[in-house]
Design an enzyme around this catalytic site. Structure first.
Site, mmCIF file in Angstrom:
data_model
loop_
_atom_site.group_PDB
_atom_site.id
_atom_site.type_symbol
_atom_site.label_atom_id
_atom_site.label_comp_id
_atom_site.label_asym_id
_atom_site.label_seq_id
_atom_site.Cartn_x
_atom_site.Cartn_y
_atom_site.Cartn_z
ATOM 1 N N ASN A 268 0.807 -1.232 0.000
ATOM 2 C CA ASN A 268 0.000 0.000 0.000
ATOM 3 C C ASN A 268 0.837 1.278 0.000
ATOM 4 O O ASN A 268 0.388 2.297 -0.488
ATOM 5 C CB ASN A 268 -1.022 -0.002 1.143
ATOM 6 C CG ASN A 268 -0.393 -0.192 2.493
ATOM 7 O OD1 ASN A 268 0.741 -0.670 2.611
ATOM 8 N ND2 ASN A 268 -1.106 0.173 3.533
ATOM 9 N N GLU B 191 3.705 -3.911 12.683
ATOM 10 C CA GLU B 191 2.705 -2.892 12.309
ATOM 11 C C GLU B 191 1.582 -3.632 11.610
ATOM 12 O O GLU B 191 1.689 -3.974 10.430
ATOM 13 C CB GLU B 191 3.309 -1.889 11.328
ATOM 14 C CG GLU B 191 4.549 -1.206 11.799
ATOM 15 C CD GLU B 191 4.293 -0.140 12.832
ATOM 16 O OE1 GLU B 191 3.122 0.054 13.221
ATOM 17 O OE2 GLU B 191 5.269 0.468 13.262
ATOM 18 N N LEU B 192 0.487 -3.889 12.305
ATOM 19 C CA LEU B 192 -0.537 -4.782 11.744
ATOM 20 C C LEU B 192 -1.800 -4.000 11.379
ATOM 21 O O LEU B 192 -1.751 -2.810 11.157
ATOM 22 C CB LEU B 192 -0.782 -5.923 12.723
ATOM 23 C CG LEU B 192 0.514 -6.651 13.159
ATOM 24 C CD1 LEU B 192 0.219 -7.750 14.150
ATOM 25 C CD2 LEU B 192 1.299 -7.178 11.972
ATOM 26 N N SER C 22 -1.042 -7.767 7.549
ATOM 27 C CA SER C 22 -2.246 -8.148 8.288
ATOM 28 C C SER C 22 -1.911 -8.766 9.646
ATOM 29 O O SER C 22 -0.824 -9.323 9.849
ATOM 30 C CB SER C 22 -3.059 -9.145 7.460
ATOM 31 O OG SER C 22 -2.312 -10.326 7.263
ATOM 32 N N GLU D 112 5.554 -8.053 -3.628
ATOM 33 C CA GLU D 112 5.790 -8.463 -5.018
ATOM 34 C C GLU D 112 4.929 -7.645 -5.989
ATOM 35 O O GLU D 112 5.253 -7.527 -7.162
ATOM 36 C CB GLU D 112 5.489 -9.961 -5.189
ATOM 37 C CG GLU D 112 6.558 -10.878 -4.610
ATOM 38 C CD GLU D 112 6.689 -10.814 -3.108
ATOM 39 O OE1 GLU D 112 5.704 -10.484 -2.425
ATOM 40 O OE2 GLU D 112 7.797 -11.084 -2.585
ATOM 41 N N GLU E 185 -11.209 -5.806 9.118
ATOM 42 C CA GLU E 185 -10.657 -4.619 8.461
ATOM 43 C C GLU E 185 -10.999 -4.630 6.968
ATOM 44 O O GLU E 185 -10.573 -5.534 6.254
ATOM 45 C CB GLU E 185 -9.136 -4.644 8.635
ATOM 46 C CG GLU E 185 -8.445 -3.442 8.073
ATOM 47 C CD GLU E 185 -6.930 -3.520 8.247
ATOM 48 O OE1 GLU E 185 -6.397 -4.626 8.371
ATOM 49 O OE2 GLU E 185 -6.300 -2.459 8.238
HETATM 50 P P1 NAD Z 1 -1.744 -10.486 3.056
HETATM 51 O O1 NAD Z 1 -1.799 -10.505 4.526
HETATM 52 O O2 NAD Z 1 -1.635 -11.781 2.337
HETATM 53 O O3 NAD Z 1 -0.493 -9.636 2.571
HETATM 54 C C1 NAD Z 1 -0.132 -8.369 3.105
HETATM 55 C C2 NAD Z 1 1.391 -8.177 2.881
HETATM 56 O O4 NAD Z 1 2.094 -9.078 3.723
HETATM 57 C C3 NAD Z 1 1.800 -8.513 1.443
HETATM 58 O O5 NAD Z 1 2.617 -7.488 0.937
HETATM 59 C C4 NAD Z 1 2.540 -9.824 1.530
HETATM 60 O O6 NAD Z 1 3.648 -9.873 0.652
HETATM 61 C C5 NAD Z 1 3.026 -9.848 2.959
HETATM 62 N N1 NAD Z 1 3.012 -11.226 3.458
HETATM 63 C C6 NAD Z 1 1.989 -12.091 3.423
HETATM 64 N N2 NAD Z 1 2.326 -13.261 3.979
HETATM 65 C C7 NAD Z 1 3.623 -13.130 4.364
HETATM 66 C C8 NAD Z 1 4.534 -14.008 4.999
HETATM 67 N N3 NAD Z 1 4.185 -15.242 5.403
HETATM 68 N N4 NAD Z 1 5.784 -13.568 5.234
HETATM 69 C C9 NAD Z 1 6.152 -12.310 4.884
HETATM 70 N N5 NAD Z 1 5.318 -11.424 4.295
HETATM 71 C C10 NAD Z 1 4.064 -11.836 4.040
HETATM 72 O O7 NAD Z 1 -3.043 -9.775 2.522
HETATM 73 P P2 NAD Z 1 -3.397 -8.879 1.273
HETATM 74 O O8 NAD Z 1 -4.662 -9.372 0.686
HETATM 75 O O9 NAD Z 1 -2.274 -8.610 0.344
HETATM 76 O O10 NAD Z 1 -3.692 -7.548 2.066
HETATM 77 C C11 NAD Z 1 -4.871 -7.493 2.789
HETATM 78 C C12 NAD Z 1 -4.695 -7.319 4.249
HETATM 79 O O11 NAD Z 1 -3.366 -7.041 4.618
HETATM 80 C C13 NAD Z 1 -5.496 -6.109 4.671
HETATM 81 O O12 NAD Z 1 -6.795 -6.497 5.006
HETATM 82 C C14 NAD Z 1 -4.730 -5.544 5.796
HETATM 83 O O13 NAD Z 1 -5.161 -6.094 7.006
HETATM 84 C C15 NAD Z 1 -3.338 -6.031 5.607
HETATM 85 N N6 NAD Z 1 -2.414 -4.985 5.208
HETATM 86 C C16 NAD Z 1 -2.010 -4.139 6.186
HETATM 87 C C17 NAD Z 1 -1.132 -3.131 5.876
HETATM 88 C C18 NAD Z 1 -0.668 -2.179 6.921
HETATM 89 O O14 NAD Z 1 -0.224 -1.101 6.574
HETATM 90 N N7 NAD Z 1 -0.715 -2.531 8.208
HETATM 91 C C19 NAD Z 1 -0.670 -2.993 4.577
HETATM 92 C C20 NAD Z 1 -1.118 -3.902 3.592
HETATM 93 C C21 NAD Z 1 -1.988 -4.907 3.943
#
Ligand code: NAD
Length: 462
Positions: free
Chosen positions: A138, A236-237, A215, A164, A367
């Protein structure tokens, strides 16, 4: 870019669906090379005086400002946010580098009073060691700015896996550091299947600190992995920020601020205002005014400067939002603006305002991370604070009131890492950014962000 036989994944433009390029994934051997490089670089980088590290960070900030337009365009192409927002984000990353660079020289210890003549008691601060950092999509330049800035200024090499979905913007941020004089092993960027990369890096003894933004679900998994090697973590979740609007505000002003803050980055912001609790005396006018503003937002490709909101960052976000909104609708919520995806190419979702959203609907508990505002009424301050604190999240919260008594009470009683009173500005490079409860622990930026990359040593001499 040649992948050298590595696995690749396409990088897509979320506004058009077009493929921008193929991103190579790091092999296990690549990850091991990055780990070896970090281990080798650590003694050399920590020995560089903080003044010199700071000079390099400031040089990197200047290079980033020179390249801001090019980096911002990459971020918009890959992630979709309006170009104006992408430009501001690059400038902010430069500010973060500069601030950490300056702050590194203020890595103080302390001298304690001795218990006996001839004794010396010293408390010193040292860099924690190689850092593994995982960033989301983001803020494709802001997030690498935070994570690389803190670790490198503190004297720690870092291996970062940005998202990615938006790889080039992050690579450009790292390139500014390398061009400013940071040695290669101090800053490595890798990509891959996120869970494979993180489980490999966190299983080694090389990594001493991990920083993750994403997340809550993934954060908990990574915290478990980190615990196995006693790796320090900054998390930072997610968030689900409440906004309390009391009856003594300038309604039009609060509405203008709310619509701007809500639809920035298409709501894909962890501190995005999401649950609006509005005093019952203003409620109907607030809903109407918010919906009118949402309908007035021009949505489209972020590269077109007339658009104020871009697409959602990846194709999975639209089918994630739709059932959340349908669920609320079925439970009786009213949709006043948006609520639907936009037909045609790209991951576009209309700016959405809902009211009377039942507490038990999924979207009031999960969220949404998108351009959706839920507005519900409240009667008493107690009720408003109870609603704000109802969820396990505690990242950001906001309140609007002319009463300093109410403002102080809200600021004190709300369970949240950051509170904005009469403002949605809750983050500058010198302020700590972080949450409580399921929103994580630790802070980035501020002196706390640097401290998170340092360990404390107590030395006695007799
Ligand atoms: P997601 O949780 O799959 O991915 C979010 C990010 O975490 C991605 O960039 C991904 O590369 C990274 N990630 C995922 N699994 C990982 C792992 N096992 N090890 C290391 N990195 C990992 O979900 P999404 O669909 O891409 O995003 C949706 C959710 O993610 C949102 O609902 C939100 O809660 C959260 N999110 C939070 C922030 C934040 O600023 N806190 C930013 C982006 C997404």
């Amino acid at each position: 870019m040649s992948a050298g036989g590595r696995r690749t994944q396409p990088v897509l433009n979320p506004a058009t669906g077009a493929t921008l390029g193929q991103l190579p994934h790091a092999t296990t051997a690549d990850l091991d090379r990055a780990l070896d490089a970090a281990a080798e670089a650590f003694p050399k980088w920590r020995a560089v005086p903080a003044f010199e590290r700071g000079r390099i960070m400031k040089r990197a900030a200047d290079i980033m400002r020179e390249r801001a337009e090019q980096i911002a365009r990459l971020a918009t192409l890959e992630m979709g946010k309006p170009l104006g927002e992408a430009r501001l984000e690059v400038q902010r990353s430069a500010d973060i580098f500069e601030w950490y660079g300056e702050e590194a020289r203020r890595t103080y210890g302390r001298v304690l009073a001795p218990r006996a003549a001839g004794q010396r008691f010293l408390v010193t601060k040292e860099p924690v060691g190689p850092v593994a950092a995982f960033g989301p999509w983001n803020f494709p330049t802001g997030n690498p700015g935070r994570k690389l800035g803190a670790a490198i200024a503190a004297g720690c090499p870092v291996i970062m896996k940005p998202a990615e979905e938006a790889p080039c913007a992050a690579l450009e941020i790292a390139r500014c550091l390398l061009d400013a004089g940071v040695a290669k092993g101090v800053c490595s960027i890798v990509f891959g299947v996120p869970a494979e990369v993180s489980s490999h890096l966190l299983a080694t003894k090389v990594i001493r600190k991990m920083s993750f933004t994403g997340s809550t679900r993934v954060g908990k998994q990574l915290a478990e992995l980190a615990a196995r090697n006693m790796i320090r973590t900054t998390m930072e979740l997610g968030g689900h920020a409440p906004v309390l609007v009391f009856d003594d505000v300038d309604l039009e002003h609060v509405l203008d601020l709310s619509a701007t803050a809500k639809f920035r980055n298409a709501g894909q912001v962890c501190v995005s205002p999401t649950r609006f609790y509005v005093h019952e005396s203003l409620y109907a006018r607030f809903v109407e005014g918010f919906a009118a503003r949402a309908k007035g937002i021009q949505v489209g490709d972020g590269m077109d400067e007339s658009n104020r909101m871009g697409p959602l960052a990846h194709a999975g976000r639209v089918p994630f939002l739709e059932p959340l909104i349908d669920d609320a609708r079925q439970r009786g919520a009213k949709v006043h603006a948006g609520g639907v995806r936009r037909a045609g190419p790209g991951n576009f979702f209309e700016p959405t305002v809902m009211s009377e959203v039942p507490c038990e609907s999924r979207i009031m508990n999960e969220e949404p991370f998108g351009p959706v505002a839920m507005v519900n009424p409240f009667r008493t301050t107690e009720d408003a604070i109870a609603q704000a604190n109802r969820l396990p999240y505690g990242l950001a919260a906001y309140a609007f009131t002319a009463s300093s008594k109410v403002a102080n009470r809200v600021a004190a009683e709300i369970e949240s890492g950051m509170v904005g009173i009469n403002s949605f500005l809750i983050s500058v490079p010198e302020s700590p950014f972080g949450g409580v409860k399921d929103s994580g622990h630790g802070s980035e930026e501020g002196i706390e962000g640097l401290e998170a990359c340092l360990v404390t040593k107590f030395v006695t001499e007799a």
